[in-house]
Design a protein around this motif. Structure first.
Motif, PDB file in Angstrom:
ATOM      1  N   SER A  80       0.825  -1.209   0.000  1.00 48.97           N
ATOM      2  CA  SER A  80       0.000   0.000   0.000  1.00 48.97           C
ATOM      3  C   SER A  80       0.860   1.261   0.000  1.00 48.97           C
ATOM      4  N   ALA A  81       2.006   1.217   0.691  1.00 53.43           N
ATOM      5  CA  ALA A  81       2.912   2.369   0.690  1.00 53.43           C
ATOM      6  C   ALA A  81       3.457   2.622  -0.706  1.00 53.43           C
ATOM      7  N   SER A  82       3.832   1.540  -1.412  1.00 49.24           N
ATOM      8  CA  SER A  82       4.313   1.668  -2.788  1.00 49.24           C
ATOM      9  C   SER A  82       3.241   2.268  -3.687  1.00 49.24           C
ATOM     10  N   MET A  83       2.009   1.865  -3.464  1.00 49.18           N
ATOM     11  CA  MET A  83       0.906   2.378  -4.271  1.00 49.18           C
ATOM     12  C   MET A  83       0.686   3.873  -4.010  1.00 49.18           C
ATOM     13  N   LEU A  84       0.802   4.282  -2.748  1.00 54.50           N
ATOM     14  CA  LEU A  84       0.646   5.698  -2.417  1.00 54.50           C
ATOM     15  C   LEU A  84       1.751   6.536  -3.059  1.00 54.50           C
ATOM     16  N   LEU A  85       2.980   6.015  -3.048  1.00 53.41           N
ATOM     17  CA  LEU A  85       4.081   6.722  -3.700  1.00 53.41           C
ATOM     18  C   LEU A  85       3.858   6.831  -5.200  1.00 53.41           C
ATOM     19  N   THR A  86       3.362   5.764  -5.798  1.00 56.69           N
ATOM     20  CA  THR A  86       3.099   5.776  -7.241  1.00 56.69           C
ATOM     21  C   THR A  86       2.034   6.800  -7.595  1.00 56.69           C
ATOM     22  N   LEU A  87       1.009   6.905  -6.751  1.00 55.36           N
ATOM     23  CA  LEU A  87      -0.074   7.862  -6.998  1.00 55.36           C
ATOM     24  C   LEU A  87       0.281   9.280  -6.567  1.00 55.36           C
ATOM     25  N   LYS A  88       1.503   9.443  -6.020  1.00 58.34           N
ATOM     26  CA  LYS A  88       2.018  10.756  -5.632  1.00 58.34           C
ATOM     27  C   LYS A  88       1.102  11.461  -4.636  1.00 58.34           C
ATOM     28  N   LYS A  89       0.740  10.707  -3.609  1.00 57.36           N
ATOM     29  CA  LYS A  89      -0.049  11.296  -2.531  1.00 57.36           C
ATOM     30  C   LYS A  89       0.811  12.279  -1.740  1.00 57.36           C
ATOM     31  N   SER A  90       0.154  13.127  -0.975  1.00 57.63           N
ATOM     32  CA  SER A  90       0.871  14.170  -0.237  1.00 57.63           C
ATOM     33  C   SER A  90       1.760  13.556   0.842  1.00 57.63           C
ATOM     34  N   ARG A  91       2.749  14.346   1.269  1.00 57.51           N
ATOM     35  CA  ARG A  91       3.682  13.863   2.282  1.00 57.51           C
ATOM     36  C   ARG A  91       2.967  13.558   3.599  1.00 57.51           C
ATOM     37  N   SER A  92       1.964  14.349   3.953  1.00 58.41           N
ATOM     38  CA  SER A  92       1.227  14.127   5.203  1.00 58.41           C
ATOM     39  C   SER A  92       0.508  12.780   5.179  1.00 58.41           C
ATOM     40  N   GLY A 125      -3.858   1.269 -13.886  1.00 54.06           N
ATOM     41  CA  GLY A 125      -2.923   0.205 -14.199  1.00 54.06           C
ATOM     42  C   GLY A 125      -1.590   0.389 -13.506  1.00 54.06           C
ATOM     43  N   LYS A 126      -1.139   1.626 -13.413  1.00 55.71           N
ATOM     44  CA  LYS A 126       0.142   1.919 -12.765  1.00 55.71           C
ATOM     45  C   LYS A 126       0.072   1.607 -11.270  1.00 55.71           C
ATOM     46  N   ALA A 127      -1.039   1.993 -10.626  1.00 61.34           N
ATOM     47  CA  ALA A 127      -1.218   1.705  -9.206  1.00 61.34           C
ATOM     48  C   ALA A 127      -1.302   0.202  -8.962  1.00 61.34           C
ATOM     49  N   LEU A 128      -2.070  -0.471  -9.794  1.00 64.27           N
ATOM     50  CA  LEU A 128      -2.220  -1.926  -9.674  1.00 64.27           C
ATOM     51  C   LEU A 128      -0.872  -2.615  -9.825  1.00 64.27           C
ATOM     52  N   LEU A 129      -0.111  -2.176 -10.794  1.00 62.26           N
ATOM     53  CA  LEU A 129       1.187  -2.767 -11.065  1.00 62.26           C
ATOM     54  C   LEU A 129       2.152  -2.568  -9.896  1.00 62.26           C
ATOM     55  N   SER A 130       2.177  -1.368  -9.344  1.00 61.13           N
ATOM     56  CA  SER A 130       3.112  -1.066  -8.260  1.00 61.13           C
ATOM     57  C   SER A 130       2.836  -1.929  -7.031  1.00 61.13           C
ATOM     58  N   GLY A 131       1.552  -2.115  -6.705  1.00 61.40           N
ATOM     59  CA  GLY A 131       1.215  -2.924  -5.538  1.00 61.40           C
ATOM     60  C   GLY A 131       1.596  -4.382  -5.715  1.00 61.40           C
ATOM     61  N   ILE A 132       1.240  -4.965  -6.856  1.00 61.14           N
ATOM     62  CA  ILE A 132       1.513  -6.381  -7.097  1.00 61.14           C
ATOM     63  C   ILE A 132       3.015  -6.639  -7.186  1.00 61.14           C
ATOM     64  N   LEU A 133       3.734  -5.792  -7.924  1.00 62.97           N
ATOM     65  CA  LEU A 133       5.170  -5.991  -8.080  1.00 62.97           C
ATOM     66  C   LEU A 133       5.901  -5.855  -6.744  1.00 62.97           C
ATOM     67  N   THR A 134       5.426  -4.960  -5.887  1.00 64.78           N
ATOM     68  CA  THR A 134       6.032  -4.814  -4.564  1.00 64.78           C
ATOM     69  C   THR A 134       5.904  -6.107  -3.770  1.00 64.78           C
ATOM     70  N   LEU A 135       4.750  -6.758  -3.845  1.00 64.14           N
ATOM     71  CA  LEU A 135       4.562  -8.033  -3.144  1.00 64.14           C
ATOM     72  C   LEU A 135       5.579  -9.068  -3.623  1.00 64.14           C
ATOM     73  N   PHE A 136       5.759  -9.150  -4.935  1.00 65.40           N
ATOM     74  CA  PHE A 136       6.700 -10.133  -5.472  1.00 65.40           C
ATOM     75  C   PHE A 136       8.137  -9.813  -5.084  1.00 65.40           C
ATOM     76  N   VAL A 137       8.513  -8.558  -5.152  1.00 67.35           N
ATOM     77  CA  VAL A 137       9.887  -8.179  -4.811  1.00 67.35           C
ATOM     78  C   VAL A 137      10.195  -8.520  -3.358  1.00 67.35           C
ATOM     79  N   ILE A 138       9.266  -8.225  -2.449  1.00 65.31           N
ATOM     80  CA  ILE A 138       9.483  -8.533  -1.030  1.00 65.31           C
ATOM     81  C   ILE A 138       9.610 -10.032  -0.820  1.00 65.31           C
ATOM     82  N   GLN A 139       8.730 -10.788  -1.481  1.00 62.68           N
ATOM     83  CA  GLN A 139       8.734 -12.241  -1.292  1.00 62.68           C
ATOM     84  C   GLN A 139       9.945 -12.911  -1.935  1.00 62.68           C
TER      85      GLN A 139
END
Length: 468
Positions: free
Chosen positions: A267-279, A397-411
């Motif tokens: 979820s953190a990776s997805m928030l970074l991809t969507l460029k959410k605010s720093r707060s 698609g970009k958000a979906l990709l970032s979340g799924i790929l993060t799971l694989f990288v961690i695992q």
């Protein structure tokens, strides 16, 4: 100028976005039909027709201004556009569905290496236990998962966005149901028996939650301008934090720090991809770690979870207790040398060698060369994942990709670090290489979604340009 041209001129001046008269001309319809017949991706036919109508509109208006009759202007405009088969071939080249052959190549390596690894572990377990069928089960899971992946690859992933809330709520219900009515295995709740197969609902939940969050966070409400600031703040708190807190509490309640970590980082990776605010990012980290810390302090399972992770900081202490597995893993790797001890060599001192500790066992059997090869392939997977993310223009698609790929990288990374004692012991296992039971089917489905996003990356070019 003839009467027909004088009569039609105001219609053309109105632009081509509405009821465009030229699209009903037989010559124009036939021209557009011929162009689209050379474009296999039917999803872009409408956008291509609109694009060509716009060019025809400009040419026809220019000819009408020069006093050319309407029918003649249309015929000359079509001739000026060029041969329809050439135009169609150009559009097809730009907007044809894409196949990520590099990802499929990497996946093939992991699958083949994984089958060898699982049968190697089975040979060791047979000598220890007398019987093991994990090899046959792995073949079944790979076949079912592979077919599912190929089917999802052809599916339009964007259709999932409208079901995001239903998926989120459904996953919550399924997760709670599995924890309350299912049974515990290896100290974790959330297992359901489906016929002859056992499904770890908790382990598949991070994938489902991130899939739902991708749609929820990229959805743009239409009533933001009319709602009060109180409702706006409440909605923002719920969408950015509330929907995260509930799954986190359930994961911790199920005593699965592994899936908690996967969900948090995904979820953190997805928030970074969507460029959410720093707060939002700071609050996200504070909220997640706050809930985990509170659970560890108040849960009656606190001592086991907390002490096991704290033991990682003192690797030379308690080598027969909490650090036993990590100690045995490091000893197995050290004794392997370059070429290992051979196929199916028993290793009774290392528990879970077919799942969580598969990386260490592969090095033990096939040597440091095998470990280096897997490491290099994982690095290639990570770099290729970053390249894929940079090519996707669709926000969902970009958000979906970032979340799924993060799971694989961690695992992929965590079990490798864990084998050397560089990461705390957890229920992480190598995707497609370790024996993960039915979870591997859902991992194939996740790869299918990645392939679906990549496949449509050029089919959305015109739409994205118009939206921007």
């Amino acid at each position: 100028m003839d009467a027909v041209s004088q009569h039609c001129r105001p219609c053309y001046r109105g632009g081509w976005h509405g009821m465009n008269p030229i699209r009903y001309q037989e010559d124009v319809k036939e021209f557009l039909k011929q162009v689209c017949s050379h474009i296999r991706a039917k999803e872009v036919h409408h956008e291509v027709q609109m694009e060509l109508e716009g060019h025809l509109q400009d040419i026809i208006e220019e000819k009408l201004d020069r006093g050319i009759a309407l029918n003649t202007a249309i015929k000359e405009a079509i001739t000026q556009m060029g041969a329809p088969e050439l135009i169609g071939a150009q559009f097809h080249k730009v907007h044809r569905p894409r196949t990520d052959w590099k990802l499929l190549g990497l996946l093939s390596f992991f699958i083949l290496f994984g089958l060898v690894a699982v049968f190697t572990a089975q040979a060791s377990l047979v000598q220890r236990l007398g019987f093991s069928s994990i090899g046959l089960k792995q073949v079944i899971y790979v076949c079912v998962g592979g077919l599912l992946m190929l089917g999802i690859r052809l599916f339009n992933y964007q259709k999932l966005a409208s079901y995001s809330w239903a998926l989120y709520i459904g996953t919550l219900i399924l997760l709670v149901y599995s924890i309350t009515t299912g049974y515990r295995l290896n100290g974790m709740d959330g297992y359901l028996q489906l016929g002859r197969f056992v499904v770890n609902v908790v382990s598949i939940s991070p994938y489902l939650f991130l899939l739902s969050l991708a749609g929820i966070w990229t959805d743009k409400p239409t009533n933001q301008l009319t709602e009060s600031w109180i409702k706006s703040i409440a909605r923002s708190l719920w969408l950015n934090f509330g929907i995260l807190l509930i799954p986190c509490v359930i994961f911790l309640k199920a005593h699965s720090l592994t899936d908690f970590i996967l969900f948090f980082l995904g979820s953190a990776s997805m928030l970074l991809t969507l460029k959410k605010s720093r707060s939002i990012l700071i609050t996200h980290v504070t909220l997640i770690f706050g809930s985990a810390f509170f659970f560890l302090l108040t849960s009656h399972h606190r001592s086991n979870s907390f002490d096991r992770w704290m033991a990682f900081l003192k690797p030379k202490e308690d080598t027969q207790g909490f650090n036993y597995v990590l100690t045995q893993s490091k000893e197995a790797i050290t004794s392997a040398s370059w070429w290992g001890h051979g196929y199916g060599t028993p290793l009774p001192t290392l528990p879970e060698l077919h799942s969580n500790m598969m990386f260490a066992y592969l090095i033990y059997c096939f040597g440091w060369v095998a470990g280096i090869l897997i490491f290099l392939m994982v690095i290639l997977f990570i770099f290729h994942s970053l390249q894929i993310s940079g090519k996707i223009r669709d926000t969902y698609g970009k958000a979906l990709l970032s979340g799924i790929l993060t799971l694989f990288v961690i695992q992929f990374i965590w079990p490798m670090l864990m084998s050397f004692g560089w990461a705390p012991l957890g229920a992480f296992s190598l995707p497609f290489i370790s024996y993960n039971g039915t979870l591997v089917i859902f991992q194939f489905a996740a790869i299918g979604l990645i392939l679906s996003v990549y496949r449509r990356k050029d089919l959305l070019g015109i739409q994205t340009k118009r939206q921007n």
